[in-house]
Design an enzyme around this catalytic site. Sequence first.
Site: not given
Length: 579
Positions: A66, A116, A179, A345, A349, A469
Amino acid sequence: MHSLLVVMGVVCALVVPSGQVVYPSPNPQETETSFWMDHGRRELTEALQQTPNNNKAKNVILFLGDGMGITAMTAGRILKGQKKGVSGEEENLVWDRFSNMGLLKTYNLDRQVPDSAATATAFLSGVKGNYLTVGVNGKVKSKDCAASLKKENQVSTILKWAQEAGKDTGVVTTAQVTHATPAALYAHSPYRYWQCDSKLKAEGPNALACKDIALQLVEDEPGRSMKVVMGGGRQEMGAGIDPEATKKCERSDGRNLVKEWQQDKASQGKTSAYVTTTGDLKKLNAEGTDYIMGLFGDIHVPYEVDRNKSGAGTPHIKDMVKVAVRRLKRSDNGFFLMVEGGRIDHGMHHGKPRRALEELVAMEEAVRETLEEVDLQETLVVVTADHSHVMTMNGYPDRGNDIFGVTINEEDVSDHLPYTTLMFTTGEGFNYTWNGTEVIRRNLTGVDTTHKDFVPLAAVPTYPGSETHGGEDVAVYANGPMAHLFHRVHEQTYVAHVMAYASCIGPYTDCNRPFNDHRTRYKHVHHRDHDNDDDDDDERKRKGRKGYGKGSDGYNGAPALKSGGLVVLWCCVMLSKVW
Ligand SMILES: *[C@@H]1O[C@H](CO)[C@@H](O)[C@H](O)[C@H]1NC(C)=O
Ligand SMILES: *[C@@H]1O[C@H](CO)[C@@H](O)[C@H](O)[C@H]1NC(C)=O
Ligand SMILES: *[C@@H]1O[C@H](CO)[C@@H](O)[C@H](O)[C@H]1NC(C)=O
Ligand SMILES: [Zn+2]
């Protein structure tokens, strides 16, 4: 897949005055012309010997990093090498050596830069959707509950197709099992954050007709029939046990979905196991249990850099995958497994490169170990990402410079201050001050930029955890049956089509392959030409270093030595190629 190789030799790592480590190349011969001529010739020979594997894939394993953009993979490859004490640029991630690869366009129908949920819908169902939606087509906008309930707007996925073909299926993730990425396997929701019922209630009356994602996992097909479900997310399931966990999505209906899941399996006369620790996972009789659920966090599975590695703690991603593969291999009709390195990911972030890249390296180990368990004659292995991040690798750091370290190139940088190789355009690391005359950057001299919580500079400030992203293409790597179908720039949706086609399931159940011989191999491309499709649209329809490191009798440290540097030198015994 090609044999892996471990090099042995003697290497030394250098520490320059800033406290930075500069790692040596494992290939002392690389300054010779012959080294590169041999290298190129070997690679050519390998390429010329490639033959397409047109077998039917009994098993498909999809590894999804991810947020694992190209920069993350380059940096992760270097980190992998540096963890072994060498420079790392020459290292290979296991999928760097896969037989085929392509690039994927990741945009959502309504966003240039995707999230995502809609990207997972694309590569799992073969249909692109809108930002923040899961398991629904582009008719459904974010939070449009009514539109998401229409059957014709819901999309089918590789999970369902595999189950319809009698295959066992599973998912392993380091994020919550509800998720965005895993949810796209089994749920249909106009809003990825509706993971538990309280989020629907908070949304208001229009959302109440929708079903939360955790409930879809245990009550609805194809989630209910998954044989293996592992990751985090006890809170969404109403089974939280960690008093310290942030309350992110707690159930307000008082249901314990883990208990309900266990009762459901028992009522079908099936055996099931629920585990929450590494110790329990390792004790589990994987082959002898019909259904396995492992939830290793109230929210996510802890980051690899924070993980309690004892039996009472939580597993490495490779330990989860090992159990999942052992269980799924029991199936006579084959299996489908998705493995998500879900926290690459999250590290990104938060603008913390080490957190992200240690997750990437952990997933890479899981891929490596999995390849030892499966036969590539009958197993298609795909490695890809859903989207990128805005981390970039910049400056002209020396070869072997710590990937988390700094560089100072006086020729280009006008404020003459050091800066990290890895930086972000958006993120929490925005850090400029006014000194009375001008805006100045943080002075990183003496700062430990390699720490897991170090946050490099960002150009645009974001709220905590909200680095964004990135929108450039991601790579897809494949090995095994039909891997060669990844061969250029593709829409992300193509991944689902290749996985289904390779295994003759779902929309490709007829298994009518145009690829049986070389004459017809590219037939489908010609068909497309007749369709008058716009080129951009046509988806609608060992490290063979064998010998390199050999005979290496030590490292000649001079090239990595920074002038005037006080050099501390330690030598460590290293690896020689085992095969
Ligand atoms: C900004 O830099 C200062 C030191 O100059 C440091 O103490 C602080 O933690 C930095 N803040 C961020 C958000 O990086
Ligand atoms: C502010 O920083 C600049 C660049 O480093 C320097 O030339 C200037 O003297 C500084 N001004 C003050 C007041 O410190
Ligand atoms: C940065 O910090 C180092 C160490 O504190 C100091 O020697 C150097 O002068 C600083 N650079 C600037 C431009 O302030
Ligand atoms: Zn993200």
